[in-house]
Scaffold this active site. Structure first.
Site, PDB file in Angstrom:
ATOM      1  NE  ARG A  19      51.153  24.555 -45.055  1.00  0.00           N
ATOM      2  CZ  ARG A  19      52.387  25.037 -45.233  1.00  0.00           C
ATOM      3  NH1 ARG A  19      53.160  24.542 -46.201  1.00  0.00           N
ATOM      4  NH2 ARG A  19      52.851  26.017 -44.471  1.00  0.00           N
ATOM      5  CE  LYS A  30      45.277  24.807 -38.366  1.00  0.00           C
ATOM      6  NZ  LYS A  30      46.658  25.032 -37.914  1.00  0.00           N
ATOM      7  CG  ASP A  37      23.407  29.029 -20.201  1.00  0.00           C
ATOM      8  OD1 ASP A  37      24.203  28.265 -20.773  1.00  0.00           O
ATOM      9  OD2 ASP A  37      23.155  28.973 -18.978  1.00  0.00           O
ATOM     10  CG  HIS A  44      53.606  27.626 -40.899  1.00  0.00           C
ATOM     11  ND1 HIS A  44      52.555  27.602 -41.782  1.00  0.00           N
ATOM     12  CD2 HIS A  44      53.173  28.334 -39.831  1.00  0.00           C
ATOM     13  CE1 HIS A  44      51.533  28.256 -41.270  1.00  0.00           C
ATOM     14  NE2 HIS A  44      51.882  28.728 -40.088  1.00  0.00           N
ATOM     15  CB  CYS A  46      24.985  35.002 -18.454  1.00  0.00           C
ATOM     16  SG  CYS A  46      24.373  36.558 -17.771  1.00  0.00           S
ATOM     17  NE  ARG A  72      53.719  25.436 -35.673  1.00  0.00           N
ATOM     18  CZ  ARG A  72      52.649  25.978 -36.261  1.00  0.00           C
ATOM     19  NH1 ARG A  72      51.753  26.643 -35.558  1.00  0.00           N
ATOM     20  NH2 ARG A  72      52.486  25.872 -37.582  1.00  0.00           N
ATOM     21  CE1 TYR A 122      25.193  35.463 -11.887  1.00  0.00           C
ATOM     22  CE2 TYR A 122      25.597  35.184 -14.239  1.00  0.00           C
ATOM     23  CZ  TYR A 122      25.051  34.739 -13.045  1.00  0.00           C
ATOM     24  OH  TYR A 122      24.363  33.553 -13.024  1.00  0.00           O
TER      25      TYR A 122
END
Length: 392
Positions: A242, A52, A335, A182, A333, A151, A287
């Site tokens: 699993r 997943k 990027d 689970h 930052c 859950r 920054y």
């Protein structure tokens, strides 16, 4: 897909193939981890790979195809779209959707022969007629039991039995593939965690003993083991495991508990120096001017930032450059980010943010712990802008 569901256009983030920053995935490491864990289990136990969230950021198609060739018994996903992606990629093994799905998706999953999780009798009742009227094979179903996770799932044997009886009475609509639960604290070996784990195991065992599956054409698979259960409670494996985070070489406890045997990390995060400058005492970086050079220092800029999943919270971590740990300084930052060097390095010098570099290593668990989170989240937050390249 069904016409009743609205579909919107997808506008994915551009993948930056022309930039040096990328996640490198070792498929051999994933296969190694699968084989090591499978060998630790009793013979005959099925192993489903949990892929997943794009295989926890590792790339669901490539990972699933490699594990399929390695002989894995099936796959777990969270969403119907993830299941269909695997079918479209040629995956023929069993696929199980772990999350509850809308009733409108039932027919599509029957057509694709994808097993779905059910935790309410009325869901079965609502979709029965449509499935029986179709030309599709029966919809495979796993019934979830809430043994203490809080859950999803049936809460007692009576409600679970009602669902089993409904499936038994509607063989054209459904086939019961499995019954599962689970665990909330299988990754914790402290007394409280172990007590909770034991209570859940006892609750699921009591429900198993109280139900009657004799009306079914074949007995369902009972399963309760995720990665943590497979690693620390292998003797409690039922019919199926699993496997999730352990496949990718990370510790389910994020390092709080020692692994019973080594796993190979599958993901490395690498970039290179894009710019180098010499700062002088009193000059600031980034920054908010949160970092001030205390003396003459070499500062490098790396072309990776929080839009890539390299979070602002990772400021202060160290990057590896020619085996030397170099701290990230100033705020990360969107990027870019900056590191303090031990010496001037040429532009283009490789940098490792996660992985090995000249005998040194930074693990995903360390990166996650620095930000107060877990490796699961660190992996999943690596954005689509980062290319994934596959080795082996």
């Amino acid at each position: 897909m069904t016409n009743e569901l609205e579909r919107s256009e997808s506008y994915p983030m551009v993948t930056a193939y022309r930039r040096a920053s990328r996640a490198k995935i070792s498929l051999d490491a994933i296969i190694h981890n699968y084989q090591v864990i499978k060998q630790s289990l009793a013979p005959g136990k099925l192993v489903y790979a949990t892929v997943k969230a794009d295989a926890y950021g590792h790339g669901a198609k490539a990972v699933s195809q490699a594990l399929s060739q390695a002989g894995v018994d099936g796959f777990c996903v969270a969403l119907t779209d993830e299941a269909l992606e695997l079918r479209q990629a040629g995956i023929q093994e069993d696929i199980m959707v772990l999350g509850v799905i809308p009733k409108e998706e039932a027919l599509d999953m029957a057509q694709a022969q994808v097993a779905v999780t059910v935790s309410r009798l009325d869901w079965l009742e609502t979709v029965s007629a449509e499935l029986e009227a179709s030309d599709c094979p029966p919809l495979p179903v796993h019934l979830a039991v809430d043994s203490g996770m809080g859950r999803i799932g049936f809460l007692d044997s009576q409600s679970l039995q009602a669902a089993i009886d409904w499936i038994s009475a509607h063989p054209k609509a459904f086939t019961l593939k499995g019954i599962f639960t689970h665990f909330a604290t299988a990754d914790s070996q402290d007394p409280q965690g172990k007590s909770k784990q034991a209570a859940q195991a006892q609750a699921f065992q009591a429900i198993r003993q109280a139900i009657d599956c004799s009306g079914l054409s074949q007995p369902p698979l009972f399963h309760q083991s995720n990665s943590a259960m497979a690693l620390w409670y292998p003797d409690q494996t039922l019919d199926m495991v699993r496997l999730g985070i352990a496949l990718y070489g990370a510790n389910p406890s994020n390092g709080a508990e020692s692994l019973p045997y080594p796993l190979e990390p599958a993901l490395s995060l690498e970039t290179e120096i894009a710019h180098v400058k010499q700062m002088h005492a009193g000059e600031t970086v980034g920054y908010g001017a949160t970092y001030t050079a205390s003396q003459d220092e070499w500062i490098a800029t790396l072309p990776i930032g929080y839009a890539d999943g390299w979070l602002r919270a990772y400021s202060g971590l160290k990057a590896l450059i020619q085996g030397q740990p170099c701290p990230i300084v100033g705020r990360i930052c969107m990027d870019q980010c900056m590191v303090r060097l031990d010496q001037a390095y040429p532009i283009g010098t490789p940098v490792t943010l996660i992985g090995k570099n000249q005998g040194q290593e930074i693990r995903a668990e360390e990166v996650a712990a620095h930000a107060g989170t877990i490796a699961y989240e660190a992996f999943c937050l690596l954005s689509q802008r980062l290319p994934r390249t596959y080795q082996d």
